[in-house]
Design a protein around this motif. Sequence first.
Motif, PDB file in Angstrom:
ATOM      1  N   PHE A 168       0.899  -1.249  -0.011  1.00 45.19           N
ATOM      2  CA  PHE A 168      -0.196   0.041  -0.059  1.00 45.19           C
ATOM      3  C   PHE A 168       0.994   1.400   0.010  1.00 45.19           C
ATOM      4  O   PHE A 168       2.109   1.128   0.433  1.00 45.19           O
ATOM      5  CB  PHE A 168      -0.835  -0.012   1.174  1.00 45.19           C
ATOM      6  CG  PHE A 168      -1.824  -1.338   1.372  1.00 45.19           C
ATOM      7  CD1 PHE A 168      -1.400  -2.231   2.092  1.00 45.19           C
ATOM      8  CD2 PHE A 168      -2.909  -1.054   1.087  1.00 45.19           C
ATOM      9  CE1 PHE A 168      -2.216  -3.297   2.195  1.00 45.19           C
ATOM     10  CE2 PHE A 168      -3.898  -2.234   1.186  1.00 45.19           C
ATOM     11  CZ  PHE A 168      -3.422  -3.410   1.652  1.00 45.19           C
ATOM     12  N   LEU A 207      -5.825   6.204   1.781  1.00 42.81           N
ATOM     13  CA  LEU A 207      -5.121   5.323   0.789  1.00 42.81           C
ATOM     14  C   LEU A 207      -4.974   5.897  -0.261  1.00 42.81           C
ATOM     15  O   LEU A 207      -6.046   6.330  -0.927  1.00 42.81           O
ATOM     16  CB  LEU A 207      -5.963   3.970   0.874  1.00 42.81           C
ATOM     17  CG  LEU A 207      -5.571   2.925  -0.041  1.00 42.81           C
ATOM     18  CD1 LEU A 207      -4.353   2.100   0.424  1.00 42.81           C
ATOM     19  CD2 LEU A 207      -6.672   1.898  -0.231  1.00 42.81           C
ATOM     20  N   LYS A 241      -3.017   0.582  -4.137  1.00 43.16           N
ATOM     21  CA  LYS A 241      -2.723  -0.681  -3.462  1.00 43.16           C
ATOM     22  C   LYS A 241      -2.367  -1.658  -4.363  1.00 43.16           C
ATOM     23  O   LYS A 241      -2.937  -1.977  -5.330  1.00 43.16           O
ATOM     24  CB  LYS A 241      -3.829  -1.255  -2.291  1.00 43.16           C
ATOM     25  CG  LYS A 241      -5.199  -1.581  -3.145  1.00 43.16           C
ATOM     26  CD  LYS A 241      -6.413  -1.630  -2.575  1.00 43.16           C
ATOM     27  CE  LYS A 241      -7.658  -1.641  -3.006  1.00 43.16           C
ATOM     28  NZ  LYS A 241      -8.779  -1.740  -2.213  1.00 43.16           N
ATOM     29  N   TYR A 300      -0.074   5.196   1.607  1.00 43.36           N
ATOM     30  CA  TYR A 300      -1.086   5.943   2.197  1.00 43.36           C
ATOM     31  C   TYR A 300      -0.340   7.470   1.914  1.00 43.36           C
ATOM     32  O   TYR A 300       0.838   7.463   1.821  1.00 43.36           O
ATOM     33  CB  TYR A 300      -1.015   5.684   3.509  1.00 43.36           C
ATOM     34  CG  TYR A 300      -2.146   4.484   3.772  1.00 43.36           C
ATOM     35  CD1 TYR A 300      -1.525   3.197   3.756  1.00 43.36           C
ATOM     36  CD2 TYR A 300      -3.335   4.603   4.073  1.00 43.36           C
ATOM     37  CE1 TYR A 300      -2.353   2.153   4.120  1.00 43.36           C
ATOM     38  CE2 TYR A 300      -4.181   3.757   4.201  1.00 43.36           C
ATOM     39  CZ  TYR A 300      -3.927   2.521   4.215  1.00 43.36           C
ATOM     40  OH  TYR A 300      -4.498   1.173   4.545  1.00 43.36           O
ATOM     41  N   GLU A 315      -9.867  -3.329   3.748  1.00 43.85           N
ATOM     42  CA  GLU A 315      -9.377  -1.925   3.616  1.00 43.85           C
ATOM     43  C   GLU A 315      -9.278  -0.896   4.790  1.00 43.85           C
ATOM     44  O   GLU A 315     -10.311  -1.059   5.282  1.00 43.85           O
ATOM     45  CB  GLU A 315      -9.561  -1.253   2.392  1.00 43.85           C
ATOM     46  CG  GLU A 315      -8.947   0.180   1.889  1.00 43.85           C
ATOM     47  CD  GLU A 315      -9.420   0.652   0.587  1.00 43.85           C
ATOM     48  OE1 GLU A 315      -9.497  -0.015  -0.186  1.00 43.85           O
ATOM     49  OE2 GLU A 315      -9.706   1.766   0.470  1.00 43.85           O
TER      50      GLU A 315
END
Lengths: 111, 119
Positions: A34, A46, A49, A36, B107
């Motif tokens: 990921f 986010l 990903k 961020y 998530e």
Amino acid sequence: AQSVTQLDSQVPVFEEAPVELRCNYSSSVSVYLFWYVQYPNQGLQLLLKYLSGSTLVESINGFEAEFNKSQTSFHLRKPSVHISDTAEYFCAVRHYGKLTFGQGTILTVHP
Amino acid sequence: EAGVTQFPSHSVIEKGQTVTLRCDPISGHDNLYWYRRVMGKEIKFLLHFVKESKQDESGMPNNRFLAERTGGTYSTLKVQPAELEDSGVYFCASSQVVWQPPRAPYEQYFGPGTRLTVT
């Protein structure tokens, strides 16, 4: 155990220039990756990903990252940055729910 | 739909005092996580709740930290007594296990954080 290394703590660039924020990870098992972003005075959001499938993933605001298993990297790129991209960016891996973060890279875009 | 909320946004306390941080996850999210970022360091995992049960508390630094999630809704993180090294930003995140557009399963959605300063 997993670990994440972001190779640059600060990256200054001029507006409309390309940028690459580097991320390497270490893991003995398969992980999800990921990126961020934390804009000033805001929480973590986010950005993009990698879970499986295509190794190139893209965000809605023009960033992309490529999962490279042989080099254990997940570098973030943008071909042309804007002032509004100024923020701190975090690379992370997820294993069994828990996120392991890198140290963060502060991207500063100058006019 | 509201996101993850945290209270307070800032807290300044003296060494030895007690502080309680609160996190309200997104409604319906069974998974709740606490993370902490000490100044100059990376964001580190503290613990993970599934509903009201502690799934993983391997990141809790010591027994001065107590996390609870009564009823499987909001969570609190109490620090008692606070030490100087507890200063930092405490983040909460939540996730779900089912597909509920626009939110994807597993998530993690983060709150804005609580900045704790121990003087």
